[in-house]
Design an enzyme around this catalytic site. Structure first.
Site, PDB file in Angstrom:
ATOM      1  N   GLU A   1       0.832  -1.210   0.000  1.00 35.05           N
ATOM      2  CA  GLU A   1       0.000   0.000   0.000  1.00 35.05           C
ATOM      3  C   GLU A   1       0.866   1.259   0.000  1.00 35.05           C
ATOM      4  O   GLU A   1       0.540   2.240  -0.656  1.00 35.05           O
ATOM      5  CB  GLU A   1      -0.948   0.001   1.214  1.00 35.05           C
ATOM      6  CG  GLU A   1      -2.062  -1.028   1.121  1.00 35.05           C
ATOM      7  CD  GLU A   1      -3.001  -0.785  -0.067  1.00 35.05           C
ATOM      8  OE1 GLU A   1      -3.067   0.344  -0.566  1.00 35.05           O
ATOM      9  OE2 GLU A   1      -3.649  -1.751  -0.503  1.00 35.05           O
TER      10      GLU A   1
ATOM     11  N   TYR B   1      -6.532   6.097   4.596  1.00 35.42           N
ATOM     12  CA  TYR B   1      -6.733   5.051   3.598  1.00 35.42           C
ATOM     13  C   TYR B   1      -5.874   3.818   3.903  1.00 35.42           C
ATOM     14  O   TYR B   1      -6.355   2.679   3.917  1.00 35.42           O
ATOM     15  CB  TYR B   1      -6.420   5.566   2.178  1.00 35.42           C
ATOM     16  CG  TYR B   1      -6.244   4.404   1.247  1.00 35.42           C
ATOM     17  CD1 TYR B   1      -7.347   3.672   0.829  1.00 35.42           C
ATOM     18  CD2 TYR B   1      -4.974   3.967   0.865  1.00 35.42           C
ATOM     19  CE1 TYR B   1      -7.195   2.550   0.041  1.00 35.42           C
ATOM     20  CE2 TYR B   1      -4.815   2.848   0.075  1.00 35.42           C
ATOM     21  CZ  TYR B   1      -5.926   2.147  -0.338  1.00 35.42           C
ATOM     22  OH  TYR B   1      -5.766   1.016  -1.096  1.00 35.42           O
TER      23      TYR B   1
ATOM     24  N   ASP C   1      -9.606   4.829  -1.523  1.00 39.91           N
ATOM     25  CA  ASP C   1      -8.529   5.539  -2.226  1.00 39.91           C
ATOM     26  C   ASP C   1      -9.132   6.359  -3.372  1.00 39.91           C
ATOM     27  O   ASP C   1     -10.357   6.453  -3.513  1.00 39.91           O
ATOM     28  CB  ASP C   1      -7.474   4.545  -2.736  1.00 39.91           C
ATOM     29  CG  ASP C   1      -8.024   3.623  -3.815  1.00 39.91           C
ATOM     30  OD1 ASP C   1      -9.247   3.635  -4.074  1.00 39.91           O
ATOM     31  OD2 ASP C   1      -7.219   2.893  -4.417  1.00 39.91           O
TER      32      ASP C   1
END
Ligand code: SF4
Length: 348
Positions: free
Chosen positions: A46, A127, A145
């Site tokens: 991520e 997020y 996102d």
């Protein structure tokens, strides 16, 4: 409790999950349904994917996980090795925060297992915390996102100002997360936004939630999301020096904080908003090779590239490195090196 006007979107959840089960992208950080996810791998992917495409991030993910297979291994790495391995991925503050975060997790003994706990770690925003909590720990929490925001903005045909729309989307997404498959829901939204509900020319005939899409009903899908006009990036200027000596090139280490902090670099002037006279690091027969351009988040940069051969090996700061072995230059310097006919390899 759901907001009445948004209740019709509840029907998207089973459709999205069924579509995801058929069409999920086989990404290197993903695992088969039901297989427990390693929070280290979820976190690393991520962070790498922030502002970076999947094809660009994938080889870095493979290189990092092969070299540092656990968060403890990454925490024990030397700063310069991690910065060098990150070179070319951009947004280098991410790499510095990556190390800080790895060291904090290693000191704590493990990743926190909740969205709220994850947000206390360096470099982890809403997020990313949501994504790790949902994917690795099964918490019923959203991971919204930019892709997911675009999907929701279109499903809702959100016409309010973008800040208000984002808040509404955040609330709605939280309400919709299914308790039994929060991670799959997050990834389904990511995949839908990346492969079907794309910024331009979304493939609405292939969309599993087209029947619920208000923007499609209006016939104006690309009108959404309605974002404020971007202000033009200011320009900065500078000069970068490619100084060679007997098959070696002069490189410096940038200061630990600030833009490209801690990264290997070619020597350069300050990057200022007005053109300034160049101040070469040593007297030599400098030739101007041309200019490279690079876009950073907050400004775009034009660098004049000067090149010279020297026999002066005693320069302040920095060190000589063999030309064939320059590795780990950030992209802007790799562009300058390329203009000088050098190929700056990046460690993968
Ligand atoms: Fe996006 Fe089209 Fe699906 Fe609407 S129907 S969510 S615009 S892909």
């Amino acid at each position: 409790m759901r907001v009445k006007s948004e209740q019709p979107l509840a029907g998207i959840v089973p459709k999205l999950l069924a579509w995801f089960d058929r069409s999920a992208r086989p990404l290197p950080w993903r695992r088969a349904p039901g297989v427990k996810r390693d929070p280290y791998l979820v976190w690393l992917s991520e962070i790498m994917l922030q502002q970076t495409t999947v094809p660009h991030a994938a080889p870095y993910f493979a290189a990092f996980t092969s070299r540092w297979p656990t968060v403890e291994a990454l925490a024990a790495a030397r700063d310069e090795d991690v910065m060098q391995a990150w070179a070319g991925l951009g947004y280098y503050a991410r790499a510095r925060n990556l190390l800080k975060c790895a060291r904090e997790v290693a000191a704590r003994g493990s990743f926190p297992e909740t969205e709220a706990g994850l947000r206390t770690l360096p470099g982890i925003g809403p997020y990313t915390a949501g994504a790790i909590a949902a994917l690795a720990f099964g918490e019923r929490t959203p991971a919204v996102d930019g892709n997911a925001e675009r999907v929701f903005a279109r499903l809702l045909a959100a016409k309010e100002d973008w800040a208000t729309a984002k808040k509404r989307i955040g609330v709605l997404a939280r309400e919709l997360v299914p308790a039994d498959r929060p991670g799959a829901f997050a990834e389904a939204l990511m995949d839908l936004g990346a492969t079907v509900c794309t910024p331009r020319k979304p493939n609405c005939p292939a969309c599993p939630v087209a029947a619920q899409c208000a923007a499609l009903a209006e016939g104006e899908v690309e009108r959404y999301p309605i974002k404020p006009e971007k202000t033009a990036r200011p320009e900065r200027f500078g000069t970068v020096y490619v100084l060679r000596c007997s098959g070696n090139i002069w490189v410096v280490r940038r200061p630990p904080s600030g833009l490209l902090g801690g990264m290997l670099a070619l020597p350069s002037t300050d990057w200022s908003e007005t053109r300034q006279d160049a101040a070469a690091p040593t007297d030599a027969a400098w030739a101007v090779l041309g200019q490279v351009r690079h876009v950073f988040t907050h400004f775009s940069l034009r660098l004049d590239v000067w090149c010279a051969q020297t026999t002066d090996t005693d320069l302040p700061e920095g060190f000589w490195t063999p030309e064939e072995e320059i590795e780990g230059l950030p992209t802007v310097f790799a562009k300058a090196a390329a203009l000088a006919g050098l190929s700056a390899r990046q460690k993968r």
